[in-house]
Write a protein that holds these residues in place. Structure first.
Motif, short mmCIF file in Angstrom:
data_model
loop_
_atom_site.label_atom_id
_atom_site.label_comp_id
_atom_site.label_asym_id
_atom_site.label_seq_id
_atom_site.Cartn_x
_atom_site.Cartn_y
_atom_site.Cartn_z
N VAL A 78 1.03 -1.23 -0.10
CA VAL A 78 0.01 -0.09 0.10
C VAL A 78 1.04 1.26 -0.05
CG1 VAL A 78 -1.68 1.42 1.43
CG2 VAL A 78 -1.93 -1.08 1.02
N TYR A 79 0.49 2.22 -0.79
CA TYR A 79 1.37 3.36 -1.03
C TYR A 79 0.50 4.59 -0.41
CZ TYR A 79 3.63 0.50 -4.18
OH TYR A 79 4.35 -0.46 -4.80
N LEU A 80 1.23 5.64 0.23
CA LEU A 80 0.53 6.98 0.54
C LEU A 80 1.28 7.98 -0.27
CD1 LEU A 80 -1.97 8.17 2.23
CD2 LEU A 80 -0.14 8.61 4.14
N GLN A 81 0.75 8.47 -1.33
CA GLN A 81 1.47 9.74 -1.84
C GLN A 81 1.07 10.80 -1.22
OE1 GLN A 81 3.51 9.63 -4.46
NE2 GLN A 81 3.76 11.77 -3.87
N MET A 82 1.85 11.57 -0.48
CA MET A 82 1.62 12.57 0.02
C MET A 82 2.09 14.01 -0.56
SD MET A 82 2.60 11.41 3.90
CE MET A 82 4.22 11.38 3.74
N ASN A 83 1.52 14.83 -1.23
CA ASN A 83 1.74 16.04 -1.89
C ASN A 83 1.34 17.42 -0.92
OD1 ASN A 83 2.28 14.43 -4.06
ND2 ASN A 83 0.45 14.65 -5.11
N LEU A 84 1.80 18.39 -1.57
CA LEU A 84 1.82 19.57 -0.61
C LEU A 84 1.87 19.53 0.66
CD1 LEU A 84 -1.20 20.88 -2.61
CD2 LEU A 84 1.06 21.68 -3.18
N LEU A 85 3.06 18.75 1.36
CA LEU A 85 3.27 18.74 2.87
C LEU A 85 3.21 19.81 3.40
CD1 LEU A 85 5.46 15.60 2.30
CD2 LEU A 85 3.26 15.69 3.75
N ARG A 86 2.70 19.87 4.62
CA ARG A 86 2.73 20.87 5.63
C ARG A 86 3.69 20.45 6.86
NH1 ARG A 86 -3.66 21.58 5.17
NH2 ARG A 86 -4.21 22.17 3.03
N PRO A 87 3.98 21.57 7.58
CA PRO A 87 4.48 21.37 9.02
C PRO A 87 3.86 20.67 9.68
CG PRO A 87 5.19 23.55 8.23
CD PRO A 87 4.08 23.13 7.27
N GLU A 88 2.50 20.65 9.74
CA GLU A 88 1.58 19.97 10.56
C GLU A 88 1.47 18.59 10.06
OE1 GLU A 88 0.69 22.63 8.92
OE2 GLU A 88 -1.16 23.08 8.26
N ASP A 89 1.97 18.08 9.07
CA ASP A 89 2.01 16.55 8.76
C ASP A 89 3.26 16.22 9.49
OD1 ASP A 89 1.22 17.91 5.31
OD2 ASP A 89 -0.22 16.72 7.04
N THR A 90 4.02 16.70 9.82
CA THR A 90 5.24 16.27 10.61
C THR A 90 4.60 15.10 11.89
OG1 THR A 90 6.61 17.93 10.32
CG2 THR A 90 7.00 16.53 12.22
N ALA A 91 5.03 13.90 11.68
CA ALA A 91 4.64 12.77 12.46
C ALA A 91 5.32 11.58 12.20
CB ALA A 91 3.12 12.58 12.60
N VAL A 92 4.97 10.60 13.30
CA VAL A 92 5.59 9.15 12.76
C VAL A 92 4.47 8.60 12.21
CG1 VAL A 92 6.24 6.89 13.67
CG2 VAL A 92 7.16 9.06 14.89
N TYR A 93 4.49 7.97 11.17
CA TYR A 93 3.67 7.22 10.36
C TYR A 93 3.65 6.08 10.33
CZ TYR A 93 1.88 11.80 8.20
OH TYR A 93 1.79 13.08 8.10
#
Length: 122
Positions: A78-93
């Protein structure tokens, strides 16, 4: 059951990353696979999940329009394509196996992989 996540890293705001989760030890199409994240000092939250067998896809509101989830049954990935990343996306996934997932909800998280760190600088 093993869930191996990869693809995290340090990027600047507005950049993209693609996370991968390789699943093994079970029949891939019998379960949904999802991504959860936990930012420092915050509770863990569900980001996205996909159920290949029923075609269900869930995205939390904060990532709609920026993140896309997909799966490759032949590769049990499974893939998670993350575009237009923001500082609030900072996390352990974390990659997670679920019993079910559709556009409105997800349930039955039973196995968690080790996380991959995503850091987005401003």
């Amino acid at each position: 059951v093993q869930l191996q996540a990869s693809g995290g890293g340090l990027v600047q705001s507005g950049w993209s990353l693609r996370l991968s989760c390789v699943a093994s030890g079970f029949t891939f199409d019998d379960y949904a696979i999802g991504w959860f994240r936990q930012a420092p000092g915050k509770e863990r939250e569900g980001v996205s999940c996909i159920s290949s067998s029923v075609g269900g896809v869930y995205l939390t509101d904060s990532v709609k329009g920026r993140f896309t989830i997909s799966s490759d049954s032949a590769k049990s990935t499974v893939y998670l394509q993350m575009n237009l990343l923001r500082p609030e996306d900072t996390a352990v996934y974390y990659c997670v196996r679920l019993l079910g997932c559709n556009s409105r909800l997800y349930y039955g998280m039973d196995y968690w992989g080790k996380g991959t760190l995503v850091t987005v600088s401003s």
